[in-house]
Design a protein around this motif. Structure first.
Motif, PDB file in Angstrom:
ATOM      1  N   GLU A 152      68.854  30.471 -38.757  1.00  0.00           N
ATOM      2  CA  GLU A 152      67.731  29.717 -38.196  1.00  0.00           C
ATOM      3  C   GLU A 152      68.000  28.247 -38.473  1.00  0.00           C
ATOM      4  N   PHE A 153      67.776  27.406 -37.478  1.00  0.00           N
ATOM      5  CA  PHE A 153      67.774  25.970 -37.733  1.00  0.00           C
ATOM      6  C   PHE A 153      66.751  25.334 -36.809  1.00  0.00           C
ATOM      7  N   GLY A 154      66.203  24.213 -37.254  1.00  0.00           N
ATOM      8  CA  GLY A 154      65.179  23.555 -36.452  1.00  0.00           C
ATOM      9  C   GLY A 154      64.851  22.184 -37.001  1.00  0.00           C
ATOM     10  N   VAL A 155      64.318  21.344 -36.130  1.00  0.00           N
ATOM     11  CA  VAL A 155      63.886  20.002 -36.527  1.00  0.00           C
ATOM     12  C   VAL A 155      62.438  19.848 -36.097  1.00  0.00           C
ATOM     13  N   ALA A 156      61.601  19.416 -37.025  1.00  0.00           N
ATOM     14  CA  ALA A 156      60.155  19.445 -36.841  1.00  0.00           C
ATOM     15  C   ALA A 156      59.649  18.363 -35.886  1.00  0.00           C
ATOM     16  N   LYS A 157      58.551  18.689 -35.211  1.00  0.00           N
ATOM     17  CA  LYS A 157      57.929  17.757 -34.280  1.00  0.00           C
ATOM     18  C   LYS A 157      57.394  16.508 -34.972  1.00  0.00           C
ATOM     19  N   ALA A 158      57.129  16.620 -36.272  1.00  0.00           N
ATOM     20  CA  ALA A 158      56.542  15.499 -37.001  1.00  0.00           C
ATOM     21  C   ALA A 158      57.401  14.243 -36.948  1.00  0.00           C
ATOM     22  N   TRP A 159      58.705  14.397 -36.703  1.00  0.00           N
ATOM     23  CA  TRP A 159      59.605  13.250 -36.773  1.00  0.00           C
ATOM     24  C   TRP A 159      59.720  12.500 -35.453  1.00  0.00           C
ATOM     25  N   GLY A 160      59.142  13.025 -34.381  1.00  0.00           N
ATOM     26  CA  GLY A 160      59.164  12.317 -33.110  1.00  0.00           C
ATOM     27  C   GLY A 160      60.380  12.666 -32.273  1.00  0.00           C
ATOM     28  N   SER A 161      60.265  12.449 -30.972  1.00  0.00           N
ATOM     29  CA  SER A 161      61.283  12.897 -30.022  1.00  0.00           C
ATOM     30  C   SER A 161      62.654  12.272 -30.251  1.00  0.00           C
ATOM     31  N   ALA A 162      62.696  10.953 -30.424  1.00  0.00           N
ATOM     32  CA  ALA A 162      63.987  10.272 -30.561  1.00  0.00           C
ATOM     33  C   ALA A 162      64.716  10.733 -31.813  1.00  0.00           C
ATOM     34  N   ALA A 163      63.999  10.850 -32.927  1.00  0.00           N
ATOM     35  CA  ALA A 163      64.626  11.287 -34.179  1.00  0.00           C
ATOM     36  C   ALA A 163      65.070  12.741 -34.089  1.00  0.00           C
ATOM     37  N   ARG A 164      64.277  13.580 -33.421  1.00  0.00           N
ATOM     38  CA  ARG A 164      64.669  14.987 -33.251  1.00  0.00           C
ATOM     39  C   ARG A 164      65.962  15.089 -32.429  1.00  0.00           C
TER      40      ARG A 164
END
Length: 330
Positions: free
Chosen positions: A259-271
């Motif tokens: 599993e891997f993922g990047v959270a929405k909290a960091w914003g679109s550009a950072a994701r």
């Protein structure tokens, strides 16, 4: 007197200003994601990976896609929707099962017929009750169900076993290892020989240092694995799973990022930047032979634990570029 009054006013305003700063969280500086990540997992193979063979070059791509409804139709619709958006089939479909839930459902069979490999994340129960023989019938039933589908399966037996909140049922690393061997022996007795055994702790467990204590041994494991997220701690993926990669490089097994993922909290550009860096990291580590994104916004979770890419134009574009790269289409 006027001087004292003016000084009091200044101090009052300063106190209000300091108070307001405490109430408004300051953004976390973004890490530098521009440099080429170091190749830490340096083993090149070939690897004995069990029935699910690791590709000689490149890596397989898959996902868990949370359906609107946990039904046959719901599961198929969720996977089909993501595959349509990506313009390709997923090589691996991750699916979660409670201890008593059997593999071989209608949707399982449909994914297999479409050419996908099932990765079954199986939440086995209390390790000591397993060792006491309390669940033998259930384990045998699952072994028979998996054997019956007659296709290679990736089996993550109690993934993330190193999580502190699971210690009450895992007990210890030794208990987990003993239960792993016990379950695997039952599968052997039932001739469920189409299973590749996947050992999958958390990246945090390697940072803490306790995850290696749950490793059953090279003779018991077909794939090493890790679950890694840029959730509450926004760092490059190579940094987050660096201790795991150092461990994995000492064991002649292919790696799957379960599993891997990047959270929405960091914003679109950072994701998007994080995902581009993830692509570089996967390609720089030739021992990584498969990966599965966690395409889900679990109900009740804060934004730091919401990972769905669909609907986020920049982030999804970065993931789309990854899955269309020939390296991830071996």
């Amino acid at each position: 007197m006027r001087k004292f009054a003016a000084l009091a006013l200044v101090l009052l305003l300063a106190g209000c200003s300091l108070g307001s700063k405490k109430e408004v969280p300051q953004p976390t500086p973004s890490p530098d994601l521009s440099g080429k990540p170091p190749a830490i997992a340096v083993l090149n193979g070939p690897f004995a990976s069990g029935p699910v063979r690791a590709p000689e070059k490149g890596a397989l791509v898959g996902a868990w896609i949370k359906p609107d409804e946990l039904t046959h139709v719901g599961r198929l619709a969720a996977v089909d929707s993501l595959e349509t958006d990506l313009g390709r089939r997923l090589s691996i479909v991750n699916t979660y099962r409670r201890f008593e839930q059997m593999v071989g459902t209608s949707s399982d069979k449909e994914f297999l017929s479409q050419g996908a490999t099932l990765m079954v994340s199986w939440a086995t129960g209390d390790n000591r009750s397993i060792l006491d023989g309390e669940h033998d019938d259930l384990i045998r039933k699952q072994a028979k169900a998996i054997r019956k589908i007659k296709k290679p399966v990736l089996l993550r037996m109690r993934w993330e076993m190193d999580r502190p909140n699971l210690r009450a049922t895992m007990w210890s690393g030794n208990d987990y290892i003993a239960a792993w061997k016990y379950v695997r022996n039952i599968f052997k007795q039932e001739r469920a020989n189409n299973v590749s055994w996947v050992w999958c702790p958390t990246a945090e467990g390697f940072i803490r240092g306790d995850a290696p204590g749950f490793y059953p041994g090279d003779d018991q494991v077909d794939w090493t694995c890790v679950d890694v997220y840029a959730g509450e701690n926004f760092q490059p993926i190579g940094q987050l799973m660096g201790p795991f990669l150092q461990f994995a490089a000492q064991h002649p097994k292919p790696i799957i990022i379960g599993e891997f993922g990047v959270a929405k909290a960091w914003g679109s550009a950072a994701r998007a930047a994080w995902l581009r860096d993830a692509e570089r990291t996967f390609k720089a580590n030739p021992q990584i032979k498969a990966l599965a994104y966690f395409e889900s916004d679990p109900e009740g979770n804060p934004a730091t634990k919401q990972f769905q890419l669909t609907g986020d134009k920049l982030a999804f574009k970065a993931f789309h570029a990854l899955v269309k790269d020939p390296y991830f289409n071996p």
